[in-house]
Scaffold this active site. Structure first.
Site, mmCIF file in Angstrom:
data_model
loop_
_atom_site.group_PDB
_atom_site.id
_atom_site.type_symbol
_atom_site.label_atom_id
_atom_site.label_comp_id
_atom_site.label_asym_id
_atom_site.label_seq_id
_atom_site.Cartn_x
_atom_site.Cartn_y
_atom_site.Cartn_z
ATOM 1 N N LYS A 59 1.942 -3.060 6.394
ATOM 2 C CA LYS A 59 2.288 -2.724 5.002
ATOM 3 C C LYS A 59 3.747 -2.289 4.880
ATOM 4 C CE LYS A 59 -1.716 -3.765 3.308
ATOM 5 N NZ LYS A 59 -1.865 -4.948 2.455
ATOM 6 N N SER A 67 0.862 -1.196 0.000
ATOM 7 C CA SER A 67 0.000 0.000 0.000
ATOM 8 C C SER A 67 0.890 1.233 0.000
ATOM 9 C CB SER A 67 -0.856 -0.042 1.278
ATOM 10 O OG SER A 67 -1.435 1.205 1.547
ATOM 11 N N TYR A 86 -2.223 -1.682 10.632
ATOM 12 C CA TYR A 86 -2.248 -1.704 9.157
ATOM 13 C C TYR A 86 -0.970 -1.084 8.594
ATOM 14 C CZ TYR A 86 -4.011 -1.245 4.377
ATOM 15 O OH TYR A 86 -4.180 -1.344 3.010
HETATM 16 N N1 LIG Z 1 -8.790 -0.623 -1.549
HETATM 17 C C1 LIG Z 1 -7.782 0.202 -1.385
HETATM 18 O O1 LIG Z 1 -7.929 1.432 -1.532
HETATM 19 C C2 LIG Z 1 -6.412 -0.359 -1.056
HETATM 20 C C3 LIG Z 1 -5.314 0.521 -1.086
HETATM 21 C C4 LIG Z 1 -4.035 0.004 -0.816
HETATM 22 C C5 LIG Z 1 -3.871 -1.344 -0.522
HETATM 23 N N2 LIG Z 1 -4.960 -2.155 -0.488
HETATM 24 C C6 LIG Z 1 -4.713 -3.563 -0.184
HETATM 25 O O2 LIG Z 1 -5.246 -4.350 -1.226
HETATM 26 C C7 LIG Z 1 -5.649 -5.626 -0.708
HETATM 27 C C8 LIG Z 1 -7.093 -5.875 -1.093
HETATM 28 O O3 LIG Z 1 -7.873 -4.818 -0.540
HETATM 29 P P1 LIG Z 1 -9.399 -4.573 -0.975
HETATM 30 O O4 LIG Z 1 -9.654 -3.129 -0.820
HETATM 31 O O5 LIG Z 1 -9.662 -5.225 -2.261
HETATM 32 O O6 LIG Z 1 -10.130 -5.319 0.242
HETATM 33 P P2 LIG Z 1 -11.490 -6.169 0.273
HETATM 34 O O7 LIG Z 1 -11.940 -6.098 1.693
HETATM 35 O O8 LIG Z 1 -12.414 -5.744 -0.797
HETATM 36 O O9 LIG Z 1 -10.975 -7.644 -0.057
HETATM 37 C C9 LIG Z 1 -10.153 -8.362 0.825
HETATM 38 C C10 LIG Z 1 -10.390 -9.857 0.605
HETATM 39 O O10 LIG Z 1 -9.524 -10.553 1.499
HETATM 40 C C11 LIG Z 1 -10.268 -11.619 2.082
HETATM 41 N N3 LIG Z 1 -9.682 -11.974 3.378
HETATM 42 C C12 LIG Z 1 -9.718 -11.287 4.549
HETATM 43 N N4 LIG Z 1 -9.095 -11.977 5.512
HETATM 44 C C13 LIG Z 1 -8.650 -13.134 4.934
HETATM 45 C C14 LIG Z 1 -7.910 -14.241 5.414
HETATM 46 N N5 LIG Z 1 -7.553 -14.337 6.704
HETATM 47 N N6 LIG Z 1 -7.592 -15.226 4.544
HETATM 48 C C15 LIG Z 1 -7.987 -15.170 3.240
HETATM 49 N N7 LIG Z 1 -8.701 -14.151 2.743
HETATM 50 C C16 LIG Z 1 -9.017 -13.127 3.582
HETATM 51 C C17 LIG Z 1 -11.688 -11.069 2.228
HETATM 52 O O11 LIG Z 1 -12.644 -12.110 2.390
HETATM 53 C C18 LIG Z 1 -11.835 -10.306 0.921
HETATM 54 O O12 LIG Z 1 -12.314 -11.140 -0.101
HETATM 55 C C19 LIG Z 1 -5.406 -5.575 0.792
HETATM 56 O O13 LIG Z 1 -4.172 -6.164 1.100
HETATM 57 C C20 LIG Z 1 -5.379 -4.079 1.080
HETATM 58 O O14 LIG Z 1 -4.649 -3.774 2.232
HETATM 59 C C21 LIG Z 1 -6.225 -1.709 -0.743
#
Ligand SMILES: NC(=O)c1ccc[n+]([C@@H]2O[C@H](COP(=O)([O-])OP(=O)(O)OC[C@H]3O[C@@H](n4cnc5c(N)ncnc54)[C@H](O)[C@@H]3O)[C@@H](O)[C@H]2O)c1
Length: 256
Positions: free
Chosen positions: A157, A141, A153
């Protein structure tokens, strides 16, 4: 689209939602055999059937689950080409608010989960029938560099950068031809964010201002970076951090 992942065996954790779902859709279209690994069985199975991929119930923080996934891959595919360590959660707890259970749970998913994934993938990639090789991409991130109050968090990261570099250097110096990189999305327009924007429209301008480009990223843009790093086109990229954030981490805080 194309066939940049033709016949590659690809595991995507957290593929049942958001960025991971975007990765599942893109890698499937590019010809991969995608294994969507997630704790959310209902959404995972639905997206898997939609994309002709395969759902596997996996809690990334469980060593036993990773062993079960490795056994299935050995048995049914005989090789692993790509792992996208993408599952992650947030806690919204600052250093003054965080309790040990929240801290441990978040780190066990966001950081330990990725470590277990890397270790399992490296083991499988060592046994690749075409010779040792593969690509691992960890979803970090912009918070790897720019802190937010969510202390667990932010720490997770930042920790992913160290995990990525250490695993990459190990693989390279061992001559394994296994590349390990991290991607660093900024604010990305996922379904969760879309519904938050519907209920609290005033946060939209704030989220857009996070990037000097004046908008949020899309899941497709993040998936495209993962695809590049997973592909043979990125053959000299390892241990690197790849931002997908419209310049967010390049900008000095604004005066106005
Ligand atoms: N959305 C953003 O703006 C953003 C920005 C930077 C980084 N990220 C990173 O991107 C990744 C995905 O984020 P997102 O926004 O798509 O989140 P999201 O909540 O939409 O999806 C996360 C997925 O991970 C699964 N999950 C959670 N705990 C789990 C576990 N213990 N084992 C297996 N699966 C598990 C959930 O069921 C879900 O399907 C994450 O690592 C997040 O930190 C997201």
């Amino acid at each position: 689209m194309g066939d940049r992942m033709h016949n590659k065996v690809v595991v995507i954790t957290g593929g049942a939602s958001g960025i991971g779902e975007g990765m599942v859709r893109r890698f499937s279209v590019e010809g991969a055999h995608v294994i969507l690994a997630d704790t959310n069985a209902a959404a995972g199975a639905r997206i898997a059937s939609d994309t002709n991929s395969r759902f596997f119930p996996l809690n990334v923080s469980s060593e036993d689950d990773w062993c079960a996934l490795a056994a299935l891959i050995r048995n049914d595919y005989g090789r692993l080409d790509v792992l996208l360590n993408n599952a992650g959660i947030v806690s919204e707890k600052s250093i003054s608010e965080v309790d040990l259970e929240t801290w441990n749970r978040l780190l066990s998913i966001n950081l330990t989960g990725a470590m277990l994934g890397c270790r399992t993938a490296i083991e499988l990639m060592r046994e690749h029938p075409d010779g040792t090789g593969g690509s691992i991409v960890n979803t970090a991130s912009t918070t790897s560099y720019l802190a937010i109050p969510d202390v667990a968090y932010t720490t997770s990261k930042a920790g992913l950068v160290g995990l990525t570099k250490s695993a990459a250097v190990y693989c390279a110096t061992e001559g394994l031809n296994i590349r390990v990189n991290s991607i660093h999305p900024g604010a990305t327009l996922t379904n969760i964010l879309r519904s938050a924007l519907e209920s609290t429209p005033e946060i939209e301008s704030m989220l857009k201002r996070m990037s000097p480009m004046g908008r949020m990223g899309t899941v497709d843009e993040v998936a495209a970076m993962a695809l590049f790093l997973a592909s043979d086109e990125a053959s000299f990229c390892t241990g690197g951090q790849f931002p997908v954030e419209g310049g967010t981490i390049s900008e000095h805080p604004r005066l106005l």
